[in-house]
Design a protein around this motif. Structure first.
Motif, PDB file in Angstrom:
ATOM      1  N   GLY A  20      49.302  22.517  10.260  1.00 43.85           N
ATOM      2  CA  GLY A  20      48.910  23.456  11.303  1.00 43.85           C
ATOM      3  C   GLY A  20      47.424  23.471  11.615  1.00 43.85           C
ATOM      4  N   HIS A  21      46.746  22.378  11.331  1.00 44.56           N
ATOM      5  CA  HIS A  21      45.305  22.295  11.577  1.00 44.56           C
ATOM      6  C   HIS A  21      45.009  21.109  12.483  1.00 44.56           C
ATOM      7  CE1 HIS A  21      44.667  25.330   8.531  1.00 44.56           C
ATOM      8  NE2 HIS A  21      45.412  24.626   7.698  1.00 44.56           N
ATOM      9  N   THR A  22      43.753  21.000  12.878  1.00 42.54           N
ATOM     10  CA  THR A  22      43.310  19.892  13.719  1.00 42.54           C
ATOM     11  C   THR A  22      42.042  19.291  13.128  1.00 42.54           C
ATOM     12  OG1 THR A  22      41.865  21.260  15.086  1.00 42.54           O
ATOM     13  CG2 THR A  22      44.178  21.063  15.798  1.00 42.54           C
ATOM     14  N   LEU A  23      41.638  18.149  13.657  1.00 44.40           N
ATOM     15  CA  LEU A  23      40.376  17.544  13.229  1.00 44.40           C
ATOM     16  C   LEU A  23      39.198  18.466  13.528  1.00 44.40           C
ATOM     17  CD1 LEU A  23      40.840  13.843  14.433  1.00 44.40           C
ATOM     18  CD2 LEU A  23      40.865  14.677  12.082  1.00 44.40           C
ATOM     19  N   GLU A  24      39.322  19.268  14.563  1.00 44.64           N
ATOM     20  CA  GLU A  24      38.224  20.143  14.978  1.00 44.64           C
ATOM     21  C   GLU A  24      38.049  21.355  14.074  1.00 44.64           C
ATOM     22  OE1 GLU A  24      40.683  19.148  17.215  1.00 44.64           O
ATOM     23  OE2 GLU A  24      39.457  17.504  17.968  1.00 44.64           O
ATOM     24  N   ASN A  25      39.118  21.802  13.387  1.00 45.41           N
ATOM     25  CA  ASN A  25      38.977  23.021  12.568  1.00 45.41           C
ATOM     26  C   ASN A  25      39.201  22.763  11.076  1.00 45.41           C
ATOM     27  OD1 ASN A  25      41.749  22.920  12.138  1.00 45.41           O
ATOM     28  ND2 ASN A  25      42.214  24.734  13.331  1.00 45.41           N
ATOM     29  N   SER A  26      39.203  21.491  10.660  1.00 43.84           N
ATOM     30  CA  SER A  26      39.411  21.160   9.254  1.00 43.84           C
ATOM     31  C   SER A  26      38.397  20.127   8.790  1.00 43.84           C
ATOM     32  CB  SER A  26      40.817  20.593   9.042  1.00 43.84           C
ATOM     33  OG  SER A  26      41.792  21.538   9.344  1.00 43.84           O
ATOM     34  N   TYR A  27      38.290  20.016   7.488  1.00 39.91           N
ATOM     35  CA  TYR A  27      37.416  19.039   6.866  1.00 39.91           C
ATOM     36  C   TYR A  27      38.241  18.168   5.920  1.00 39.91           C
ATOM     37  CZ  TYR A  27      33.810  22.454   8.165  1.00 39.91           C
ATOM     38  OH  TYR A  27      33.009  23.320   8.840  1.00 39.91           O
ATOM     39  N   VAL A  28      37.707  16.991   5.640  1.00 42.75           N
ATOM     40  CA  VAL A  28      38.241  16.149   4.582  1.00 42.75           C
ATOM     41  C   VAL A  28      37.190  16.165   3.477  1.00 42.75           C
ATOM     42  CG1 VAL A  28      38.930  13.824   3.916  1.00 42.75           C
ATOM     43  CG2 VAL A  28      39.524  14.706   6.178  1.00 42.75           C
ATOM     44  N   ARG A  29      37.580  16.639   2.311  1.00 43.98           N
ATOM     45  CA  ARG A  29      36.656  16.706   1.176  1.00 43.98           C
ATOM     46  C   ARG A  29      36.856  15.464   0.319  1.00 43.98           C
ATOM     47  NH1 ARG A  29      33.347  20.208  -0.818  1.00 43.98           N
ATOM     48  NH2 ARG A  29      34.083  21.895   0.514  1.00 43.98           N
ATOM     49  N   VAL A  30      35.764  14.717   0.125  1.00 45.83           N
ATOM     50  CA  VAL A  30      35.782  13.512  -0.687  1.00 45.83           C
ATOM     51  C   VAL A  30      34.836  13.730  -1.859  1.00 45.83           C
ATOM     52  CG1 VAL A  30      35.331  11.037  -0.720  1.00 45.83           C
ATOM     53  CG2 VAL A  30      36.207  12.096   1.357  1.00 45.83           C
ATOM     54  N   GLY A  31      35.302  13.372  -3.059  1.00 46.06           N
ATOM     55  CA  GLY A  31      34.466  13.556  -4.232  1.00 46.06           C
ATOM     56  C   GLY A  31      34.754  12.513  -5.295  1.00 46.06           C
ATOM     57  N   VAL A  32      33.971  12.577  -6.343  1.00 43.96           N
ATOM     58  CA  VAL A  32      34.110  11.699  -7.492  1.00 43.96           C
ATOM     59  C   VAL A  32      34.207  12.578  -8.723  1.00 43.96           C
ATOM     60  CG1 VAL A  32      32.932   9.943  -8.877  1.00 43.96           C
ATOM     61  CG2 VAL A  32      32.807   9.855  -6.391  1.00 43.96           C
ATOM     62  N   THR A  33      35.170  12.274  -9.593  1.00 43.88           N
ATOM     63  CA  THR A  33      35.345  13.010 -10.844  1.00 43.88           C
ATOM     64  C   THR A  33      35.363  12.026 -12.004  1.00 43.88           C
ATOM     65  OG1 THR A  33      37.754  12.923 -10.648  1.00 43.88           O
ATOM     66  CG2 THR A  33      36.660  14.865  -9.743  1.00 43.88           C
ATOM     67  N   SER A  34      35.107  12.512 -13.198  1.00 41.38           N
ATOM     68  CA  SER A  34      35.211  11.681 -14.396  1.00 41.38           C
ATOM     69  C   SER A  34      36.672  11.423 -14.682  1.00 41.38           C
ATOM     70  CB  SER A  34      34.588  12.392 -15.599  1.00 41.38           C
ATOM     71  OG  SER A  34      33.220  12.569 -15.392  1.00 41.38           O
ATOM     72  N   GLY A  35      36.968  10.206 -15.100  1.00 43.51           N
ATOM     73  CA  GLY A  35      38.336   9.877 -15.475  1.00 43.51           C
ATOM     74  C   GLY A  35      38.799   8.583 -14.850  1.00 43.51           C
ATOM     75  N   GLY A  36      40.022   8.244 -15.134  1.00 44.13           N
ATOM     76  CA  GLY A  36      40.574   6.988 -14.650  1.00 44.13           C
ATOM     77  C   GLY A  36      40.236   5.860 -15.594  1.00 44.13           C
ATOM     78  N   CYS A  37      40.894   4.753 -15.440  1.00 45.86           N
ATOM     79  CA  CYS A  37      40.716   3.639 -16.377  1.00 45.86           C
ATOM     80  C   CYS A  37      39.369   2.936 -16.226  1.00 45.86           C
ATOM     81  CB  CYS A  37      41.881   2.656 -16.268  1.00 45.86           C
ATOM     82  SG  CYS A  37      42.234   2.104 -14.604  1.00 45.86           S
ATOM     83  N   SER A  38      38.673   3.154 -15.111  1.00 42.41           N
ATOM     84  CA  SER A  38      37.355   2.535 -14.938  1.00 42.41           C
ATOM     85  C   SER A  38      36.209   3.522 -15.117  1.00 42.41           C
ATOM     86  CB  SER A  38      37.255   1.885 -13.553  1.00 42.41           C
ATOM     87  OG  SER A  38      38.098   0.769 -13.470  1.00 42.41           O
TER      88      SER A  38
END
Length: 109
Positions: A20-38
């Motif tokens: 129920g959202h649009t590109l105009e009223n939402s964000y995409v949050r990108v981050g980095v966390t500790s973990g994973g095989c690398s």
């Protein structure tokens, strides 16, 4: 700065519409966390809130939020989306990664 491929933009737009959202009223949050095989893992989610400490970028009409800690790991990254028989999903083309795991969800610098 983070770039968004055309296929990723389209998929993000579809996911936002489902919620129920649009590109105009939402964000995409990108981050980095500790973990994973690398050692480090990518984090990707839809968000409605811009925090004071967030860095805001826009590409292909997609507004991207990155926390200051993750920013240095993600400079120059392109968010991609592939759908098909050999796999489906978002991936990160990160020039800062010195190695990645087989699934592509974690990396090291």
């Amino acid at each position: 700065m983070i770039k968004v491929s055309e296929s990723a933009r389209k998929k993000l737009e579809d996911l936002m519409k489902e919620e129920g959202h649009t590109l105009e009223n939402s964000y995409v949050r990108v981050g980095v966390t500790s973990g994973g095989c690398s050692g480090l893992s990518y984090d990707l989610k839809l968000d409605q809130n811009l925090n004071e400490s967030d860095k805001l970028f826009e590409d292909q009409g997609v507004r991207i939020l990155i926390d200051k800690k993750s920013f240095l790991y993600l400079i120059g990254t392109t968010l991609e989306y592939q759908g098909g028989l050999n796999g489906k999903g978002f991936s990160f083309n990160n020039p800062n990664a010195s190695r990645t795991c087989g699934c592509g969800e974690s990396f090291a610098v």
